[in-house]
Design a protein around this motif. Structure first.
Motif: not given
Length: 199
Positions: A107-114, A150-159
């Motif tokens: 589940x995302x951490x920090x309001x979906x930031x990570x 690993x970790x994904x950090x959202x920049x936009x809705x898709x990126x």
């Protein structure tokens, strides 16, 4: 009045369906990474064999089976490495190491930031363009496990920005005069940074 109620219900259904479609992420994720390959250079031949570390390009394609479970195919182009013996260059070869992993996305951490994930799978490496001293050779293929975090950090809705760390077990038998003299274990650690596109 009845027609108005039906129309309003249909409009609400349409709007809620649209909103649902906008919140659901697509099942595909494609990433492009720059990856630093750091070889463990384990050697049982007694020759002090080692290959050079280097940056390589990497592309991976992930498919989400569920919102949290995905499979990822990691691809690159054949990579050329210099082979040394106790610091002296003795030859070179290329290797192509496609890797398939199964991932669990937390589940995302920090309001979906990570959005962290872990993965495990299998690697197949094919050695080619082998150039070694006369009489010296290596086995041309290798199968081994692969581990990933690993970790994904959202920049936009898709990126998203991606950081990825993998341990891949790659090894090959070394022979001289047709006799096996030991095993060379590249077993690289790969640190990657790149961008991902979800659709």
């Amino acid at each position: 009045m009845k027609k108005q109620v039906i129309a309003a219900a249909a409009l609400c259904g349409l709007l809620s369906g649209t909103a649902f479609a906008q919140t659901v992420e697509g099942p595909w994720l494609v990433r492009a990474r720059a990856v630093h390959l750091d070889s463990a250079n384990g050697d049982s031949t007694g020759l002090g064999l080692a290959i050079n570390n280097k940056w390589i390009p990497e592309v991976d394609i992930s498919y989400f089976i569920t919102p949290k479970v995905a499979v990822e195919l990691v691809l690159t182009v054949p990579q050329k490495h210099t082979l040394t013996s106790r610091g002296t260059t003795i030859g070179s070869f290329k290797h192509l190491p496609p890797t398939l992993t199964a991932q669990y996305h937390f589940d995302p951490i920090g309001s979906g930031a990570f959005k962290p994930y872990v993965g495990a799978g299998i690697n197949y490496t094919r050695f080619s363009a082998v150039s070694l001293p006369p009489g010296v050779d290596i086995k041309r293929s290798s199968w081994g496990p692969a581990l990933q975090v690993g970790v994904d950090i959202p920049l936009t809705k898709q990126l998203s920005l991606n950081f990825d760390l993998k341990k891949v077990y790659i090894r090959t038998d070394v022979s001289a005069g047709g006799a096996n003299i030991g095993t060379f274990k590249a077993d690289p650690t790969l640190f990657g940074v790149g961008l991902g596109w979800r659709f």
